[in-house]
Scaffold this motif. Structure first.
Motif, PDB file in Angstrom:
ATOM      1  N   SER A 121       0.824  -1.206   0.000  1.00  0.00           N
ATOM      2  CA  SER A 121       0.000   0.000   0.000  1.00  0.00           C
ATOM      3  C   SER A 121       0.861   1.259   0.000  1.00  0.00           C
ATOM      4  O   SER A 121       0.549   2.242  -0.691  1.00  0.00           O
ATOM      5  N   GLU A 122       1.941   1.248   0.747  1.00  0.00           N
ATOM      6  CA  GLU A 122       2.821   2.420   0.775  1.00  0.00           C
ATOM      7  C   GLU A 122       3.470   2.667  -0.578  1.00  0.00           C
ATOM      8  O   GLU A 122       3.603   3.806  -1.020  1.00  0.00           O
ATOM      9  N   THR A 125       0.712   3.824  -3.205  1.00  0.00           N
ATOM     10  CA  THR A 125       0.224   5.187  -2.996  1.00  0.00           C
ATOM     11  C   THR A 125       1.336   6.233  -3.031  1.00  0.00           C
ATOM     12  O   THR A 125       1.061   7.428  -2.897  1.00  0.00           O
ATOM     13  N   HIS A 156      -7.204   0.299  -3.851  1.00  0.00           N
ATOM     14  CA  HIS A 156      -6.273   1.202  -4.542  1.00  0.00           C
ATOM     15  C   HIS A 156      -6.662   1.307  -6.016  1.00  0.00           C
ATOM     16  O   HIS A 156      -6.498   0.348  -6.784  1.00  0.00           O
ATOM     17  N   ASN A 158      -5.264   2.827  -8.400  1.00  0.00           N
ATOM     18  CA  ASN A 158      -4.181   2.762  -9.381  1.00  0.00           C
ATOM     19  C   ASN A 158      -3.482   1.398  -9.418  1.00  0.00           C
ATOM     20  O   ASN A 158      -2.498   1.224 -10.151  1.00  0.00           O
TER      21      ASN A 158
END
Length: 296
Positions: A121-122, A125, A156, A158
């Motif tokens: 996730s980091e 994003t 997410h 993207n």
């Protein structure tokens, strides 16, 4: 970012001093683009990313973005030992002009899903770039299950593709049953026809570094459902495609590149160029393939 077609996991070419040969890499990239490849994936496993410094990685990305221009997107594989390093590389890739990221699990540490989800996730994003998740439990020991992939995709916007390299084509139908959001790419060369039959719409390919026209033709035939023509080409290609699925796949693919006149077999340590019976077997398979190479 269009996640479709044949995207080479490009090898990183080294000169005799084992420095990155940017001039050759530009020529190699142009050849594969001209042969019908739809994108370039840099700094992956096949690109020997673990042996490259951050500065070398960024220089490669800058060169490939300049080389590709507006013809095809350049995708940066993101892998490192730490979350912070991966985030930093993702941001550098965006600055260099890459259109997408292929996000790998971290090297060495094999965490549980809570940790891996936080890590992914980091990275996802960190930039607005379109992302592909790379699932390769055979090589990295971390297995992203279809349910987990769907969960990540739902959170997410993207995250738009997945490279499925578990070697189990059932994973493709399992992912498709849970989400229609993701473009699914086959990540092992000797499962491409089966993977397309199961619903994949892209291929992150290895032997394409030496045989781009054959790779693109095989993909197009399989996607069009031209089974007889596809399997005829596939049967010829399989002894070479299987080189992509063994521990020394980098050495083997670079050897094939050298022997077909598009590259050299130099690798950085700890890898060494293959010798002895391994080399003889590889050269024998390649010699047979060249003698029976089909006209396209």
């Amino acid at each position: 970012m269009q996640w479709k077609g044949v995207m080479p996991a490009m090898t990183t070419c080294f000169d005799p001093q084992l420095q990155v040969d940017h001039t050759f890499m530009a020529r190699h990239a142009n050849w594969m683009i001209d042969s019908g490849c739809t994108g370039l994936i840099m700094l992956g496993s096949l690109g020997e990313a673990a042996t490259l410094s951050t500065e070398e990685k960024i220089a490669i990305l800058n060169n490939m973005v300049q080389t590709a221009g507006q013809r095809v997107p350049v995708v940066a594989a993101i892998s490192s030992l730490s979350t912070a390093e991966s985030v930093s590389l993702a941001k550098a890739a965006a600055t260099a002009g890459c259109k997408g990221l292929m996000v790998l699990p971290p090297y060495v540490y094999k965490g549980d899903w809570r940790e891996m989800k936080a890590y992914l996730s980091e990275v996802i994003t960190a930039t607005p770039l379109s992302c592909m998740l790379y699932n390769n439990p055979v090589s990295y020991g971390t297995d992203f299950l279809p349910e987990q992939i769907a969960e990540l995709a739902a959170e997410h916007s993207n995250l738009q593709a997945v490279k499925e390299s578990s070697t189990d084509v059932r994973r493709i139908t399992a992912i498709r049953a849970l989400t229609n959001k993701l473009s699914i790419f086959v990540g092992v060369d000797d499962a491409i026809v089966e993977g397309i039959a199961a619903g994949a719409t892209g291929w992150v390919a290895g032997l394409v570094n030496a045989f781009p026209k054959e790779s693109v033709q095989l993909f197009r035939l399989a996607l069009a459902g031209k089974d007889e023509e596809a399997f005829a080409l596939y049967r010829w290609f399989l002894p070479l495609l299987r080189m992509d699925t063994v521990p020394k796949f980098i050495q083997l693919i670079k050897l094939v590149q050298q022997e077909t006149g598009m590259g050299n077999e130099r690798v950085r340590g700890p890898r060494l160029e293959i010798t002895g019976h391994e080399r003889d077997e590889a050269l024998g398979a390649l010699a047979h393939a060249m003698q029976t190479r089909p006209a396209l």
